[in-house]
Scaffold this motif. Sequence first.
Motif, PDB file in Angstrom:
ATOM      1  N   TRP A  27       0.782  -1.026  -0.164  1.00 53.45           N
ATOM      2  CA  TRP A  27      -0.026  -0.137   0.205  1.00 53.45           C
ATOM      3  C   TRP A  27       0.959   1.308   0.075  1.00 53.45           C
ATOM      4  O   TRP A  27       0.506   2.325  -0.663  1.00 53.45           O
ATOM      5  CB  TRP A  27      -1.173  -0.033   1.349  1.00 53.45           C
ATOM      6  N   GLU A  28       1.887   1.395   0.978  1.00 49.40           N
ATOM      7  CA  GLU A  28       2.804   2.195   0.979  1.00 49.40           C
ATOM      8  C   GLU A  28       3.432   2.712  -0.578  1.00 49.40           C
ATOM      9  O   GLU A  28       3.724   3.987  -0.797  1.00 49.40           O
ATOM     10  CB  GLU A  28       3.732   2.167   2.086  1.00 49.40           C
ATOM     11  N   GLN A  29       3.960   1.760  -0.929  1.00 49.00           N
ATOM     12  CA  GLN A  29       4.641   1.823  -2.522  1.00 49.00           C
ATOM     13  C   GLN A  29       3.530   2.306  -3.524  1.00 49.00           C
ATOM     14  O   GLN A  29       3.997   3.133  -4.364  1.00 49.00           O
ATOM     15  CB  GLN A  29       5.069   0.431  -2.816  1.00 49.00           C
ATOM     16  N   LEU A  35       2.596   4.882   6.002  1.00 54.38           N
ATOM     17  CA  LEU A  35       1.448   5.017   7.075  1.00 54.38           C
ATOM     18  C   LEU A  35       2.261   5.457   8.366  1.00 54.38           C
ATOM     19  O   LEU A  35       3.362   5.400   8.619  1.00 54.38           O
ATOM     20  CB  LEU A  35       1.076   3.603   7.351  1.00 54.38           C
ATOM     21  N   PRO A  36       1.429   6.545   9.076  1.00 55.66           N
ATOM     22  CA  PRO A  36       1.859   6.632  10.482  1.00 55.66           C
ATOM     23  C   PRO A  36       2.016   5.569  11.463  1.00 55.66           C
ATOM     24  O   PRO A  36       1.403   4.434  11.207  1.00 55.66           O
ATOM     25  CB  PRO A  36       0.524   7.691  10.958  1.00 55.66           C
ATOM     26  N   GLU A  37       3.291   5.936  12.263  1.00 54.81           N
ATOM     27  CA  GLU A  37       3.467   4.611  12.867  1.00 54.81           C
ATOM     28  C   GLU A  37       2.285   3.969  13.793  1.00 54.81           C
ATOM     29  O   GLU A  37       2.085   2.761  13.793  1.00 54.81           O
ATOM     30  CB  GLU A  37       4.601   5.068  13.969  1.00 54.81           C
ATOM     31  N   ASP A  38       1.562   4.589  14.313  1.00 55.16           N
ATOM     32  CA  ASP A  38       0.406   4.227  15.349  1.00 55.16           C
ATOM     33  C   ASP A  38      -0.606   3.683  14.363  1.00 55.16           C
ATOM     34  O   ASP A  38      -1.170   2.485  14.899  1.00 55.16           O
ATOM     35  CB  ASP A  38      -0.401   5.545  16.103  1.00 55.16           C
ATOM     36  N   LEU A  39      -0.895   4.214  13.179  1.00 55.36           N
ATOM     37  CA  LEU A  39      -1.845   3.371  12.426  1.00 55.36           C
ATOM     38  C   LEU A  39      -1.389   2.079  11.834  1.00 55.36           C
ATOM     39  O   LEU A  39      -2.036   1.216  11.769  1.00 55.36           O
ATOM     40  CB  LEU A  39      -2.184   4.520  11.305  1.00 55.36           C
ATOM     41  N   LYS A  40      -0.157   1.973  11.553  1.00 47.80           N
ATOM     42  CA  LYS A  40       0.453   1.053  10.910  1.00 47.80           C
ATOM     43  C   LYS A  40       0.540  -0.068  12.090  1.00 47.80           C
ATOM     44  O   LYS A  40       0.138  -1.308  12.005  1.00 47.80           O
ATOM     45  CB  LYS A  40       1.900   1.429  10.894  1.00 47.80           C
ATOM     46  N   ASN A  41       0.859   0.115  13.263  1.00 38.56           N
ATOM     47  CA  ASN A  41       0.763  -0.817  14.464  1.00 38.56           C
ATOM     48  C   ASN A  41      -0.803  -1.091  14.790  1.00 38.56           C
ATOM     49  O   ASN A  41      -0.878  -2.390  15.144  1.00 38.56           O
ATOM     50  CB  ASN A  41       1.431  -0.212  15.762  1.00 38.56           C
ATOM     51  N   PHE A  42      -1.624  -0.441  14.461  1.00 34.45           N
ATOM     52  CA  PHE A  42      -3.257  -0.896  14.795  1.00 34.45           C
ATOM     53  C   PHE A  42      -3.329  -1.963  13.568  1.00 34.45           C
ATOM     54  O   PHE A  42      -4.005  -3.005  14.112  1.00 34.45           O
ATOM     55  CB  PHE A  42      -3.883   0.261  14.252  1.00 34.45           C
ATOM     56  N   TYR A  43      -2.944  -1.781  12.259  1.00 37.87           N
ATOM     57  CA  TYR A  43      -3.134  -2.557  11.245  1.00 37.87           C
ATOM     58  C   TYR A  43      -2.499  -3.950  11.649  1.00 37.87           C
ATOM     59  O   TYR A  43      -2.802  -4.875  11.109  1.00 37.87           O
ATOM     60  CB  TYR A  43      -2.855  -2.279   9.808  1.00 37.87           C
ATOM     61  N   MET A  44      -1.344  -3.924  12.308  1.00 30.95           N
ATOM     62  CA  MET A  44      -0.728  -5.066  12.630  1.00 30.95           C
ATOM     63  C   MET A  44      -1.318  -5.900  13.681  1.00 30.95           C
ATOM     64  O   MET A  44      -0.915  -7.048  13.742  1.00 30.95           O
ATOM     65  CB  MET A  44       0.856  -4.582  13.048  1.00 30.95           C
ATOM     66  N   SER A  71     -10.292  -1.137   6.556  1.00 33.74           N
ATOM     67  CA  SER A  71      -8.872  -2.080   6.314  1.00 33.74           C
ATOM     68  C   SER A  71      -7.903  -1.404   5.353  1.00 33.74           C
ATOM     69  O   SER A  71      -8.097  -0.432   4.585  1.00 33.74           O
ATOM     70  CB  SER A  71      -9.529  -3.549   5.679  1.00 33.74           C
ATOM     71  N   VAL A  72      -6.965  -2.073   5.237  1.00 35.87           N
ATOM     72  CA  VAL A  72      -5.712  -1.456   4.277  1.00 35.87           C
ATOM     73  C   VAL A  72      -6.299  -1.447   2.960  1.00 35.87           C
ATOM     74  O   VAL A  72      -6.130  -0.699   2.301  1.00 35.87           O
ATOM     75  CB  VAL A  72      -4.447  -2.307   4.541  1.00 35.87           C
ATOM     76  N   SER A  73      -6.831  -2.673   2.640  1.00 29.91           N
ATOM     77  CA  SER A  73      -7.222  -2.527   1.304  1.00 29.91           C
ATOM     78  C   SER A  73      -8.555  -1.586   0.815  1.00 29.91           C
ATOM     79  O   SER A  73      -8.787  -1.357  -0.302  1.00 29.91           O
ATOM     80  CB  SER A  73      -7.915  -4.075   0.929  1.00 29.91           C
ATOM     81  N   LYS A  74      -9.162  -1.156   1.606  1.00 34.23           N
ATOM     82  CA  LYS A  74     -10.064  -0.095   1.596  1.00 34.23           C
ATOM     83  C   LYS A  74      -9.856   1.241   2.019  1.00 34.23           C
ATOM     84  O   LYS A  74     -10.559   2.184   1.856  1.00 34.23           O
ATOM     85  CB  LYS A  74     -11.530  -0.234   2.437  1.00 34.23           C
ATOM     86  N   ASP A 114      -6.640  19.058  -4.578  1.00 35.35           N
ATOM     87  CA  ASP A 114      -5.397  18.999  -5.755  1.00 35.35           C
ATOM     88  C   ASP A 114      -4.117  18.124  -5.286  1.00 35.35           C
ATOM     89  O   ASP A 114      -4.405  17.483  -4.228  1.00 35.35           O
ATOM     90  CB  ASP A 114      -5.128  20.179  -6.380  1.00 35.35           C
ATOM     91  N   SER A 115      -3.234  18.247  -6.060  1.00 37.83           N
ATOM     92  CA  SER A 115      -1.981  17.498  -5.651  1.00 37.83           C
ATOM     93  C   SER A 115      -1.246  17.773  -4.642  1.00 37.83           C
ATOM     94  O   SER A 115      -0.386  17.384  -4.082  1.00 37.83           O
ATOM     95  CB  SER A 115      -1.190  17.735  -7.060  1.00 37.83           C
ATOM     96  N   ARG A 116      -1.530  19.055  -3.970  1.00 43.08           N
ATOM     97  CA  ARG A 116      -0.814  19.443  -2.873  1.00 43.08           C
ATOM     98  C   ARG A 116      -1.193  18.661  -1.474  1.00 43.08           C
ATOM     99  O   ARG A 116      -0.536  18.594  -0.496  1.00 43.08           O
ATOM    100  CB  ARG A 116      -1.455  20.941  -2.483  1.00 43.08           C
ATOM    101  N   SER A 117      -2.157  17.795  -1.353  1.00 41.46           N
ATOM    102  CA  SER A 117      -2.344  17.058  -0.214  1.00 41.46           C
ATOM    103  C   SER A 117      -2.840  15.427  -0.854  1.00 41.46           C
ATOM    104  O   SER A 117      -3.251  15.345  -2.038  1.00 41.46           O
ATOM    105  CB  SER A 117      -3.722  17.627   0.438  1.00 41.46           C
ATOM    106  N   LEU A 118      -2.556  14.475   0.147  1.00 41.36           N
ATOM    107  CA  LEU A 118      -3.059  13.176  -0.264  1.00 41.36           C
ATOM    108  C   LEU A 118      -4.148  12.765   0.907  1.00 41.36           C
ATOM    109  O   LEU A 118      -3.731  12.888   2.027  1.00 41.36           O
ATOM    110  CB  LEU A 118      -1.816  12.126  -0.212  1.00 41.36           C
ATOM    111  N   ILE A 119      -5.132  12.291   0.548  1.00 38.66           N
ATOM    112  CA  ILE A 119      -6.303  12.279   1.324  1.00 38.66           C
ATOM    113  C   ILE A 119      -6.899  10.708   1.133  1.00 38.66           C
ATOM    114  O   ILE A 119      -7.228  10.162   0.188  1.00 38.66           O
ATOM    115  CB  ILE A 119      -7.521  13.165   0.927  1.00 38.66           C
ATOM    116  N   PHE A 120      -6.945  10.083   2.306  1.00 44.32           N
ATOM    117  CA  PHE A 120      -7.642   8.622   2.289  1.00 44.32           C
ATOM    118  C   PHE A 120      -8.797   8.397   3.276  1.00 44.32           C
ATOM    119  O   PHE A 120      -8.691   8.999   4.236  1.00 44.32           O
ATOM    120  CB  PHE A 120      -6.377   7.709   2.734  1.00 44.32           C
TER     121      PHE A 120
END
Length: 274
Positions: A27-29, A35-44, A71-74, A114-120
């Motif tokens: 997903w990161e690639q 991903l933020p460290e706390d969110l990554k630990n949550f998904y783990m 989930s990560v896929s969504k 626009d391209s100035r931000s990434l939103i998920f």
Amino acid sequence: LLETSPGVAEVTFVEKEPAERHTIISWEQKNSCVLPEDLKNFYMMTDGFQMTWSVKTDDTPMPLGSMVINSVSKLCRLGGSSMYTLPNAPTLADLEDDTDEEGNEGKPEKPHFDSRSLIFELDPCNGNGKVCLVYKHTKPVVSADTEIWFLDRALYWHFLTKTFTAYYRLLITHLGLPQWQYAFTSYGVSPQAKQWFNMYKPITINTALLSEEADSFVNKLDPSKVFKSKSKTPVIKKKPPSQPAGSQKSHTSMTSSKTSSLPGNSSRKRDPQI
């Protein structure tokens, strides 16, 4: 806590397996960000979160609370281009207006479509808006600093928290009540949602708002205004019209003569026990 609350039924928690490490790396690639460290630990620990509960109305369960973290896929990018989009179709980037930042001194800078931000998208909020993970700075490279924002149905942004952990606590604290994210907007939750708040969440976590605007949460009673129409005014009793002196004397003499003519009247005056 939910299961012991009055009227609550069908508390459902969906257990999910931990996300695999290669899924997170993929997903990161794909999105060129970390991903933020706390969110990554949550998904783990669990690949997303889902908990729902209902209330009984006339012995029929009605869905009410919903707590969701995709989930990560969504965890899809918001405003991304689609292969099915028409060439000249308007996009979210067309909503960008630099004048929106005017008069926002002291407030966090709003995300950009626009391209100035990434939103998920983290939480679809049952169609009441979207809770989003926002990378606010993407140039020259995507910054690791992220924030959690709420995008309402009118496509206005509202800041929630700086970290995913803080947002997760808000989600749990508000029990997933409908429209709870609107408590952090300038226009607040709807009257219907307030009724559910009063029943299951009388004290919210938004203590700063309570301390700053305490007057708006207190019903002040001003007797001078409320009872203005019922205030008693001094009543001036009108004296009966004065009678002529002659008629008053004749009335007095007639009364005394009637009293003296009553049988046994003199004995009553002498013996008070009769």
